[in-house]
Scaffold this active site. Sequence first.
Site, mmCIF file in Angstrom:
data_model
loop_
_atom_site.group_PDB
_atom_site.id
_atom_site.type_symbol
_atom_site.label_atom_id
_atom_site.label_comp_id
_atom_site.label_asym_id
_atom_site.label_seq_id
_atom_site.Cartn_x
_atom_site.Cartn_y
_atom_site.Cartn_z
ATOM 1 C CG HIS A 304 -2.150 -0.886 0.916
ATOM 2 N ND1 HIS A 304 -2.852 -1.548 1.872
ATOM 3 C CD2 HIS A 304 -2.745 -1.207 -0.257
ATOM 4 C CE1 HIS A 304 -3.834 -2.228 1.309
ATOM 5 N NE2 HIS A 304 -3.786 -2.040 0.012
ATOM 6 N NE ARG A 409 -13.931 28.045 -14.258
ATOM 7 C CZ ARG A 409 -14.371 27.392 -15.334
ATOM 8 N NH1 ARG A 409 -14.190 26.095 -15.435
ATOM 9 N NH2 ARG A 409 -14.979 28.047 -16.303
ATOM 10 N NE ARG A 445 -9.795 31.684 -13.540
ATOM 11 C CZ ARG A 445 -11.044 31.507 -13.954
ATOM 12 N NH1 ARG A 445 -11.394 31.844 -15.185
ATOM 13 N NH2 ARG A 445 -11.937 30.965 -13.164
ATOM 14 C CG ASN A 569 -17.996 30.518 -19.361
ATOM 15 O OD1 ASN A 569 -18.311 30.096 -20.469
ATOM 16 N ND2 ASN A 569 -17.335 29.786 -18.490
ATOM 17 C CG ASP A 570 -16.802 36.153 -16.603
ATOM 18 O OD1 ASP A 570 -17.911 36.357 -16.087
ATOM 19 O OD2 ASP A 570 -15.883 35.535 -16.030
ATOM 20 C CB CYS A 617 -10.391 28.275 -21.251
ATOM 21 S SG CYS A 617 -10.408 29.874 -20.433
HETATM 22 C C1 PEP Z 1 -14.962 32.315 -18.588
HETATM 23 O O1 PEP Z 1 -15.346 33.370 -18.087
HETATM 24 O O2 PEP Z 1 -15.285 31.925 -19.728
HETATM 25 C C2 PEP Z 1 -14.102 31.411 -17.824
HETATM 26 C C3 PEP Z 1 -13.522 30.376 -18.379
HETATM 27 O O3 PEP Z 1 -13.938 31.653 -16.517
HETATM 28 P P1 PEP Z 1 -15.051 31.401 -15.383
HETATM 29 O O4 PEP Z 1 -16.169 30.624 -16.005
HETATM 30 O O5 PEP Z 1 -14.377 30.668 -14.304
HETATM 31 O O6 PEP Z 1 -15.429 32.788 -15.004
HETATM 32 MG MG MG Z 2 -14.413 34.198 -16.349
#
Ligand code: PEP
Ligand code: MG
Length: 689
Positions: A304, A409, A445, A569-570, A617
């Site tokens: 182990h 993240r 990040r 996303n942002d 991303c």
């Molecule tokens: C984004 O904003 O696309 C991103 C990858 O970061 P998060 O979703 O963590 O804000």
């Molecule tokens: Mg973001």
Amino acid sequence: MISVQATIVNSRGLHARPAAKLAKLAARYNSSTTLYKGKRKADAKSVAALLMLAASEGTNLKIIIEGADEKEAATAVLELIASGFSDDAVPNNPQQPEAITENSNSDKLQMHKVSGIGIGNAVVNGRAHIHSLGATEVARYRIEKQQQAAEIKRYETALALVRSDFELLLQQITEMPGAAEIKPFIDLHLMLLADAEFSSKPQSLIRSRSINAEWALKERVEIISDNFRRLKDAYLRERQRDIEQVMNRLIAAMAINTNHSRTPITTGEKAILIAADLDPADVIQINRLGYKGFITESGGGNSHTAILARSMNIPALIGARGVLACLQHNSTVLLDTQRQIAIINPDSANIKKHKQAHKKDSVKRRHKSSGKGVLTKDKQQITLTTNIELPDETTAAINSGADGIGLFRSEFLFMHRCDLPSEDEQFEIYRTVLSAMHPLPVVIRTLDIGGDKMPEHADAIPIGANPALGVRAIRYCLAMPDLFMTQLRALLRAAAIHDNLRILLPMLAHPQELQRSIALLEVAKEQLRVTQEIDVAMPPVGAMIEVPAAVFIMRALAKQLNFFSIGTNDLIQYIMAADRNDETLTSLCDPMHPAVLQMLALIVENAKRTNLPVNLCGELASDVELTPLMLGLGLRQLSMHPVAIEQVRGQIKQTNCQTMHTITRRVLQAQDPASAREILKEGMRQQGQ
Ligand code: PEP
Ligand code: MG
């Protein structure tokens, strides 16, 4: 009474973890459960007895269950056995090479070579830190009848002490990377402690034979070990080591008031830990205490200790017989796990030779498997990386065959807790992820809190009425320099060990934010040099492009950067002024909106002008239907959740970038999302894309 038959179906047989699962399950019922393998029998509530049954794959067992809840118990036991104990695949184990030690008199300090079983894939060197296991030799003596009670008490105090050590360790590991994988090893040792072999039989021997506790314990363990030694299955045979390790802990705990007790492992920043043996509880602490790796005299590839070192990515040499005899505390040691050797007192030429060979191997490996990217129909190379939020997801990243981690993240390390993760804790996590992925790149990040990600400590400074537009991400970090510097130092310390780190700064909107971040990175680097004697080359630094303002200053940012990463996303929520978490606004957050598409085209264009690579991303990278469009926009790096990798890879292989480029130019003319979709669909249909 119920009598049933069952066959062991899992490949490793009734090894430690299945035995622990079965013993735990059987203990939930009042009924007795006895397993019969031919003439041998085992009480299912005893892990030790189950292990000694040596039931390998294909073994037919008769099971007798007796008691008030026998029906329920029988069903549960049969289900567990039939499921293969939901068996965890045991990592591969290399063949144990014969131990050799080689001497060389050619150097001032005598150089020795010791071989063993190499775990991991690393070449590390450092000072030897010898760890004493405490008393393992036991005194054997008779005790007076009137001393029996005190002797039993002494034994039970040791039992309680070792148990509380394990329980404390279990609490400590909850926050560690891979806690779920690590826990069963400690659980097993806890269960062994609770097993009659340890928890009651030694006391009976003390009483019946008037012998000292260590002797009683050793006699019991010798009987068990003898049975294990006779097992044909090498893997099951190795479980004897777990029993001996628990015994050694107890013996050392009984010596608590002498100088023969086991001392806790002390910190060993950059050292290599050397011991006669280390048990799983020791191994778990090695990374945290700053060791680069460890070497043990005993143990096998199936122990182990070895399994845990493998899963925690700790470079190790196990079963290196003779190692303790040829070194001293602080001797220099080189550990080459691939070549399965340790060199004691290596000269600098030797260290260089092994490190260079390792580097060459890594390059070869990178060319052989992951890291090659995927080719489109017209032979364009696309890099596919994964996004992770927790260090445990590294395994999924590796299994997905991705070319690295494109976004870790780090804020998730700061959430669900009231305190802040320390520099050491963060360093440990970053180091583990980098080591597991090496030589593939890992983009970590820096802390991005605010919006939907709000740790408990976030109110240390006012974050603003609207967190998504307030003091978020880089703004928060620059407003909390101590917190930011702690993370930067932890990152740089990890980069000093592994050269595959890339640092990514979130939510940049102003060149000053980048300038201040880089300045803090330089300070962190200098602090490490002065206070910890760590010299580190600055890892590549990148910026998230997720605020529209950043798109227009990419040339200014590029002066201090090495790469860009688009956070759609942002970016989409800020372009559309639509909260990404508001379900009623989902239709507004449409990646096919002309503003979004044109912004993406502009980012790719700006990145090209600056000669810096650009990655995508955001969630958009996982949308397999839009993969051809992303390639048409000129993107060549995509980062997504590990589960999406396979589908996206398949789509890329079907796509012709040149054709998609032409179609995308037409899509970019659209004035609303519906027409953009229609143009894309029609264009792809015509081109057979
Ligand atoms: C984004 O904003 O696309 C991103 C990858 O970061 P998060 O979703 O963590 O804000
Ligand atoms: Mg973001």
